[in-house]
Write a protein that holds these residues in place. Sequence first.
Motif, PDB file in Angstrom:
ATOM      1  N   PRO A  15      55.208  80.377  32.089  1.00  0.00           N
ATOM      2  CA  PRO A  15      54.587  80.353  33.278  1.00  0.00           C
ATOM      3  C   PRO A  15      54.021  78.885  33.375  1.00  0.00           C
ATOM      4  O   PRO A  15      53.752  78.115  32.324  1.00  0.00           O
ATOM      5  N   LEU A  16      53.961  78.395  34.813  1.00  0.00           N
ATOM      6  CA  LEU A  16      53.698  76.984  34.977  1.00  0.00           C
ATOM      7  C   LEU A  16      52.272  76.865  35.635  1.00  0.00           C
ATOM      8  O   LEU A  16      52.230  77.567  36.511  1.00  0.00           O
ATOM      9  N   ILE A  17      51.452  76.125  35.218  1.00  0.00           N
ATOM     10  CA  ILE A  17      50.228  75.968  35.868  1.00  0.00           C
ATOM     11  C   ILE A  17      50.062  74.433  36.281  1.00  0.00           C
ATOM     12  O   ILE A  17      50.503  73.427  35.559  1.00  0.00           O
ATOM     13  N   THR A  18      49.922  74.207  37.783  1.00  0.00           N
ATOM     14  CA  THR A  18      49.859  72.924  38.197  1.00  0.00           C
ATOM     15  C   THR A  18      48.409  72.648  38.557  1.00  0.00           C
ATOM     16  O   THR A  18      47.804  73.402  39.353  1.00  0.00           O
ATOM     17  N   LEU A  19      47.838  71.554  38.096  1.00  0.00           N
ATOM     18  CA  LEU A  19      46.465  71.134  38.578  1.00  0.00           C
ATOM     19  C   LEU A  19      46.929  69.927  39.488  1.00  0.00           C
ATOM     20  O   LEU A  19      47.058  68.663  39.119  1.00  0.00           O
ATOM     21  N   THR A  76      54.156  81.014  38.786  1.00  0.00           N
ATOM     22  CA  THR A  76      53.612  79.503  39.046  1.00  0.00           C
ATOM     23  C   THR A  76      52.276  79.854  39.619  1.00  0.00           C
ATOM     24  O   THR A  76      52.188  80.475  40.625  1.00  0.00           O
ATOM     25  N   ILE A  77      51.315  79.046  38.974  1.00  0.00           N
ATOM     26  CA  ILE A  77      49.912  79.076  39.640  1.00  0.00           C
ATOM     27  C   ILE A  77      49.651  77.533  39.762  1.00  0.00           C
ATOM     28  O   ILE A  77      49.507  76.728  38.940  1.00  0.00           O
ATOM     29  N   THR A  78      48.744  77.361  40.881  1.00  0.00           N
ATOM     30  CA  THR A  78      48.391  76.144  41.222  1.00  0.00           C
ATOM     31  C   THR A  78      46.665  76.153  41.591  1.00  0.00           C
ATOM     32  O   THR A  78      46.352  76.781  42.427  1.00  0.00           O
ATOM     33  N   CYS A  79      46.283  75.157  40.796  1.00  0.00           N
ATOM     34  CA  CYS A  79      44.502  74.621  41.354  1.00  0.00           C
ATOM     35  C   CYS A  79      44.911  73.466  42.262  1.00  0.00           C
ATOM     36  O   CYS A  79      45.430  72.537  41.611  1.00  0.00           O
ATOM     37  N   VAL A  80      44.243  73.612  43.257  1.00  0.00           N
ATOM     38  CA  VAL A  80      44.218  72.268  43.732  1.00  0.00           C
ATOM     39  C   VAL A  80      42.501  71.628  43.998  1.00  0.00           C
ATOM     40  O   VAL A  80      41.814  72.391  44.418  1.00  0.00           O
ATOM     41  N   PHE A  81      42.579  70.546  43.389  1.00  0.00           N
ATOM     42  CA  PHE A  81      41.287  69.822  43.377  1.00  0.00           C
ATOM     43  C   PHE A  81      41.111  68.855  44.491  1.00  0.00           C
ATOM     44  O   PHE A  81      40.059  68.216  44.368  1.00  0.00           O
ATOM     45  N   GLY A  82      42.098  68.383  45.016  1.00  0.00           N
ATOM     46  CA  GLY A  82      41.905  67.253  46.100  1.00  0.00           C
ATOM     47  C   GLY A  82      43.044  67.307  47.041  1.00  0.00           C
ATOM     48  O   GLY A  82      43.762  68.480  47.428  1.00  0.00           O
ATOM     49  N   SER A  83      43.556  66.212  47.158  1.00  0.00           N
ATOM     50  CA  SER A  83      44.608  65.841  48.120  1.00  0.00           C
ATOM     51  C   SER A  83      45.944  66.336  48.006  1.00  0.00           C
ATOM     52  O   SER A  83      46.333  66.464  46.599  1.00  0.00           O
ATOM     53  N   SER A  84      46.495  67.485  48.666  1.00  0.00           N
ATOM     54  CA  SER A  84      47.862  67.750  48.364  1.00  0.00           C
ATOM     55  C   SER A  84      48.596  67.921  49.817  1.00  0.00           C
ATOM     56  O   SER A  84      49.005  68.992  50.345  1.00  0.00           O
ATOM     57  N   ALA A  88      45.390  80.019  50.298  1.00  0.00           N
ATOM     58  CA  ALA A  88      44.504  79.984  49.252  1.00  0.00           C
ATOM     59  C   ALA A  88      44.342  81.542  48.895  1.00  0.00           C
ATOM     60  O   ALA A  88      43.867  82.217  49.796  1.00  0.00           O
ATOM     61  N   ASP A  89      44.769  81.885  47.622  1.00  0.00           N
ATOM     62  CA  ASP A  89      44.268  83.158  47.180  1.00  0.00           C
ATOM     63  C   ASP A  89      42.836  83.280  46.631  1.00  0.00           C
ATOM     64  O   ASP A  89      42.229  84.344  46.414  1.00  0.00           O
ATOM     65  N   TYR A  90      42.461  82.261  45.921  1.00  0.00           N
ATOM     66  CA  TYR A  90      41.026  82.220  45.354  1.00  0.00           C
ATOM     67  C   TYR A  90      40.282  81.026  45.567  1.00  0.00           C
ATOM     68  O   TYR A  90      41.011  79.732  45.737  1.00  0.00           O
ATOM     69  N   LEU A  91      39.094  81.137  45.890  1.00  0.00           N
ATOM     70  CA  LEU A  91      38.136  80.096  46.478  1.00  0.00           C
ATOM     71  C   LEU A  91      37.125  79.707  45.037  1.00  0.00           C
ATOM     72  O   LEU A  91      36.516  80.453  44.902  1.00  0.00           O
ATOM     73  N   ALA A  92      37.291  78.322  44.819  1.00  0.00           N
ATOM     74  CA  ALA A  92      36.292  77.927  43.606  1.00  0.00           C
ATOM     75  C   ALA A  92      35.435  77.274  44.187  1.00  0.00           C
ATOM     76  O   ALA A  92      35.420  76.179  45.065  1.00  0.00           O
ATOM     77  N   VAL A  93      34.041  77.208  43.457  1.00  0.00           N
ATOM     78  CA  VAL A  93      33.043  76.369  43.849  1.00  0.00           C
ATOM     79  C   VAL A  93      32.948  75.039  43.349  1.00  0.00           C
ATOM     80  O   VAL A  93      32.447  74.113  43.698  1.00  0.00           O
ATOM     81  N   ASP A  94      33.595  74.852  41.917  1.00  0.00           N
ATOM     82  CA  ASP A  94      33.825  73.481  41.490  1.00  0.00           C
ATOM     83  C   ASP A  94      35.186  73.552  40.522  1.00  0.00           C
ATOM     84  O   ASP A  94      35.691  74.621  40.462  1.00  0.00           O
ATOM     85  N   GLU A  95      35.284  72.281  39.776  1.00  0.00           N
ATOM     86  CA  GLU A  95      36.474  72.212  39.221  1.00  0.00           C
ATOM     87  C   GLU A  95      36.505  73.430  37.782  1.00  0.00           C
ATOM     88  O   GLU A  95      37.602  73.827  37.620  1.00  0.00           O
ATOM     89  N   ALA A  96      35.523  73.315  37.151  1.00  0.00           N
ATOM     90  CA  ALA A  96      35.425  74.500  36.178  1.00  0.00           C
ATOM     91  C   ALA A  96      35.625  75.829  36.746  1.00  0.00           C
ATOM     92  O   ALA A  96      36.418  76.482  35.899  1.00  0.00           O
ATOM     93  N   ASP A  97      35.255  76.095  37.842  1.00  0.00           N
ATOM     94  CA  ASP A  97      35.272  77.381  38.434  1.00  0.00           C
ATOM     95  C   ASP A  97      36.802  77.828  38.817  1.00  0.00           C
ATOM     96  O   ASP A  97      37.409  78.779  38.464  1.00  0.00           O
ATOM     97  N   ALA A  98      37.406  76.663  39.113  1.00  0.00           N
ATOM     98  CA  ALA A  98      38.913  76.795  39.472  1.00  0.00           C
ATOM     99  C   ALA A  98      39.716  77.089  38.240  1.00  0.00           C
ATOM    100  O   ALA A  98      40.687  77.959  37.988  1.00  0.00           O
ATOM    101  N   ILE A  99      39.323  76.298  37.296  1.00  0.00           N
ATOM    102  CA  ILE A  99      39.991  76.463  36.064  1.00  0.00           C
ATOM    103  C   ILE A  99      39.770  77.820  35.491  1.00  0.00           C
ATOM    104  O   ILE A  99      40.852  78.494  34.801  1.00  0.00           O
ATOM    105  N   ARG A 100      38.647  78.319  35.590  1.00  0.00           N
ATOM    106  CA  ARG A 100      38.369  79.846  35.130  1.00  0.00           C
ATOM    107  C   ARG A 100      39.103  80.694  35.754  1.00  0.00           C
ATOM    108  O   ARG A 100      39.637  81.601  34.979  1.00  0.00           O
ATOM    109  N   GLN A 101      39.127  80.503  36.967  1.00  0.00           N
ATOM    110  CA  GLN A 101      40.144  81.511  37.801  1.00  0.00           C
ATOM    111  C   GLN A 101      41.388  81.351  37.340  1.00  0.00           C
ATOM    112  O   GLN A 101      42.149  82.636  37.221  1.00  0.00           O
ATOM    113  N   ALA A 102      41.955  80.075  37.132  1.00  0.00           N
ATOM    114  CA  ALA A 102      43.479  80.107  36.554  1.00  0.00           C
ATOM    115  C   ALA A 102      43.526  80.809  35.168  1.00  0.00           C
ATOM    116  O   ALA A 102      44.692  81.567  35.140  1.00  0.00           O
TER     117      ALA A 102
END
Length: 538
Positions: A143-147, A182-190, A247-261
């Motif tokens: 599996p591929l995880i993109t940050l 394939t799983i993507t977390c978006v933390f900023g510009s994309s 977006a399938d999931y909304l995270a409140v901060d970076e740590a939350d996004a990573i937890r969701q991944a």
Amino acid sequence: MAPTITSRVDTRSDEFSANQTAMLAALADLDALYAQLVAGGGQPGDKATATVARHRARGKLLPRERISLLLDRGSPFLELSPLGGWGGQDSLGGGLVTGIGVVSGVECVIFANDPTVKGGSQSPTSVHKGLRAMDIARTNRLPLITLTESGGADLPKQADVFNAGGASFRNLTRLSAAGVPTITCVFGSSTAGGAYIPGMSDYVIMQQGAAKVFLGGPPLVKMAIDEDANEEDLGGAEMHARVSGLADYLAVDEADAIRQARDVVAHLNWRKLGPGPTHASRAPKYDPADLLGLVSMDIRVPFEAREVLARLLDASEFEEFKPLYGSTLVTGWGSLHGYPIGVLANNGILFSEEAEKGAQFIQLCNRNDIPILFCQNITGFMVGTRYERGGIIKDGAKLINAVSNSTVPHITLMMGASYGAGNYGMSGRAYEPRFIFSWPNHRIAVMGPKQLAGVLTIVAKSRAEKSGIEWDDAAFAPMRDAFEQQVESESTALFATGRLWDDGIIDPRHTRDALGIALSAIHSAPVEGTSNFGVFRM
Ligand code: COA
């Protein structure tokens, strides 16, 4: 139980300690380059420090910090090609971190932009490094995880990234089609093309107030359709989670996004398709740290391949195949961290016997579905009238045929020289081994620098003689020396890793563990040999 290799190396000799000192110095140079990457910000200096400080002031983490939060606690991360781009026009490492790590118990390929390096934009190095990571995800079924946090294409280099960058979006959907999540977390510009990273992923997590995903930002929208838009309405995480559905999931901060991944990986119900380790992992009888003193930084000094194997294989056990035939190619079976492997290791130049022995051995590994480790220290195939008449080309072709058509996974360890067709016969980059790792003493080229300069001199001399010009060896010498120097500098391990000819230079002491992680990752996909080879020329 297979026989155990008996080491004959004197670890207290002057030669051993001189080798050790030289290797440690080379490793210290590599560590200094790596420290530069970890610090972030691109070229070290005040500007880099300020960029990293600004990033942190925004409450953001650096890519390796994001990765360490993502990984299972205490699990290793095998970073791939960290020094890609060395010696070239792009930032060292390409502003991208790639590697293999364990997330919620599943080995994954991880791909993280470094937004402190040119806004995380994609240079030719980053694009090629990213494509390689996707290749590793595909061939090994990981599996591929993109940050993601990236300014998209490195705009001044747009001509060199446009096509290859497009391939990364195609590869994402092909991974998905192959059943590789394939799983993507978006933390900023994309932005722009970069919007297709979440666009083509199976699962998308966006960070509230931080993710910005749009085909065109507010300035472009103003220019194109004269609309005044703000970033949040145009491509913010809330909008994509509530309105567009990107977006399938909304995270409140970076740590939350990573937890969701991590949660997404946990629900994949992922099962490896290859067999698990067959044996218990048993430490070698000899200390892997000895590898520092075993090999010289001077590639011309030979060393015994079995001494290396004694420090890599489980319990130093090795069942050697054809030990009395073709002695400059060592072949045989052992295991590494419990995974059975076949080994081909160079102990000198390749002759016809070695080429045939290697081809036969590769066929046997394919019959038994056993992955192969190639340990390269090869100056090439033997040349000269006697050997040409003996059929060295057709015998070398048998080895290359076997390597090319073999379907069991290959791993290549560059433990010394890699010159000429020896590189091909021993599964060099063009032969698509699943992984290639190099030691700092590695040298790679069409042939040795002295030999190359010598060949060039002979060609120049014969051209001069044909044109009736008197040959002046002294006048040509500076040119020959300059050429030798050029080839020398283009043959180093750093030059090769800078061009992504390997998946990274490793500390010889860590070889066994790097190979173990690679073997475990490889077994996420089925391991199947073939009996379908090309016609072996007799
Ligand atoms: N290509 C090359 N360099 C880029 C870049 C790009 N696409 N995007 C940003 N950079 C550089 C900036 O020039 C700046 O370099 P400098 O420090 O030498 O001046 C550095 O990266 C940081 O950019 P900055 O804008 O100061 O950082 P930021 O964190 O405030 O914003 C972005 C980062 C990525 C959001 C912003 O720079 C941006 O919107 N870039 C353009 C995105 C875009 O439209 N890309 C289209 C690609 S197809």
